[in-house]
Design an enzyme around this catalytic site. Structure first.
Site: not given
Length: 445
Positions: A174, A250, A368
């Site tokens: 990721e 995350h 992000c």
């Protein structure tokens, strides 16, 4: 060697919508089916970029993906004209259509993992685009991401681009959302920390039970090898599976790092004391940990406010700023803690707040939206200059957004052929503005 940390933010695409595609991301699921405002989303992100550039930081722009992705829909058996493909997908498989219209590439922290030249054996910056296999709507990003990154960092003397890892659940990757780097000075060799959610091949290890762990140990270990990192300068840490089940999908939802500071929640990692010990042994006496107790900031508050999904940056004047979404100010418990943090003078001495509501409702905060890339002065000169934010580029991008973006979008609009035309026209012009070349499939026909 003198080096600076640059931020390359994902520009929000014209099809920004709330389809609730991201299992494990509570905000994404909560705001599913609501009306989105792509124009406001793009301008909010662009305003954050400009503010950070005004603070003296190097700020770059990463172009969005081609959406709707007609080519993927055709690979899935829909045929005929573009209008027919969209109509068939909307009628027969609406989730496939929404997936192929997702603007999730705005969250550039998932674009790739990046290792600075000071850490790598060949003294080049290494990029590995994330395969993002956990969710279909993101798994279709990596080929275009690879092209965009290669167009931005296009000098092989300074930049090394790897292919995404093989697309399998055992190698789920990721990107930088599960990667942190510590150093005294950006241009010196640092310690890279890779955070994984589970082991890909050992199902007897601890893992979450409610939501998926997206990053595997095997993926992180592969990137360590690909990037030619010194194993003695690497820390591998497992995310706390109990927190993944509470919406910490995350690591960057529960921890953030900058130079010699780790800012994290009390329960961020499995065997947290051992993780701290490894970091302190590798970093030395000046390493600082700001651990936020659970009885002061609960996991639920951390996830809803995105306190840790912040950018922690050192400004040219030496100040260390915590870049926060406005949601932190709206939560009394979070805001009280932030004020106490400033008063404690433990390594963070400034707060900058931003309105990122459109991104936040879809499950992504300040951290992000950006990919961090450490650049020496020579490496910075090798970056495609057209993507580096200036007053002129900022003005041009605002005009571009005003011209091409809608201010209202619902899921039913995704099947509108005119949206596809608007989106492709906008992206074609954007590649000219950013001098990226033909990075999109529709430009290569």
């Amino acid at each position: 060697m003198i080096a600076y940390e640059a931020n390359f933010d994902g520009l929000v695409g014209p099809t920004h919508n709330y389809s609730g595609l991201s299992t494990g991301n509570i905000a994404s699921l909560t705001y599913s089916q609501q009306v989105s405002n792509p124009k406001r989303a793009a301008l909010q992100g662009l305003d954050k970029m400009k503010a950070l550039a005004n603070l003296g930081l190097i700020q770059g722009v990463i172009a969005p993906q081609m959406r709707p992705d007609i080519q993927v829909l055709r690979r899935l058996g829909f045929y005929g004209s573009d209008r027919c493909v969209l109509q068939q997908a909307a009628q027969q498989a609406p989730k496939l259509l929404t997936s192929c219209c997702s603007a999730s590439s705005m969250w550039a922290a998932n674009a790739a993992t990046v290792s600075p030249s000071a850490d790598t054996d060949d003294r080049r910056i290494h990029f590995t685009p994330a395969n993002l296999v956990n969710h279909f709507h993101r798994s279709i990003e990596n080929q275009t991401t690879s092209r965009i990154l290669a167009a931005i960092f296009n000098d092989e003397n300074h930049f090394c681009h790897h292919q995404p890892l093989p697309a399998s659940e055992q190698l789920g990757d990721e990107g930088a959302a599960n990667h942190m780097r510590f150093c005294e000075h950006h241009g010196e060799q640092g310690v890279e920390m890779f955070v994984f959610g589970r082991y890909g091949f050992d199902h007897h290890q601890q893992a979450p039970t409610r939501y998926p762990a997206r990053q595997t140990y095997e993926a992180s270990a592969a990137i360590v090898r690909l990037h030619q990192l010194d194993p003695q300068q690497v820390v591998m840490a497992q995310q706390n599976p109990l927190l993944i089940d509470q919406g910490v999908f995350h690591n960057d939802v529960i921890a953030v790092a900058n130079q010699q500071v780790l800012f994290c929640h009390q329960y961020a990692f499995l065997n947290q004391a051992d993780v701290y010990l490894q970091l302190q042994q590798k970093m030395g006496m000046d390493f600082s940990i700001i651990e936020v107790p659970d009885n002061v900031v609960s996991v639920d508050d951390a996830v809803s406010s995105y306190l840790f999904n912040s950018q922690l940056v050192t400004l040219p004047n030496g100040d260390v700023s915590l870049i926060l979404p406005q949601e932190c100010q709206r939560n009394p418990r979070i805001w009280q803690y932030v004020q106490q943090l400033l008063q404690a003078r433990v390594g963070i001495n400034r707060i900058d707040l931003f309105n990122l509501s459109q991104s936040m409702c879809n499950g992504g905060g300040p951290a992000c939206l950006r990919l961090r890339v450490v650049l020496t002065e020579q490496e910075q000169r090798a970056v495609n200059p057209a993507v580096l934010l200036t007053d002129t580029l900022f003005k041009r991008l605002r005009e571009w957004i005003d011209l091409h973006y809608r201010d209202r979008l619902v899921e039913a609009d995704l099947a509108d052929p005119s949206l596809l035309l608007q989106s492709y026209t906008a992206l074609d012009e954007l590649t000219y503005i950013l001098k990226l070349g033909s990075v999109y499939d529709f430009q290569q026909v």
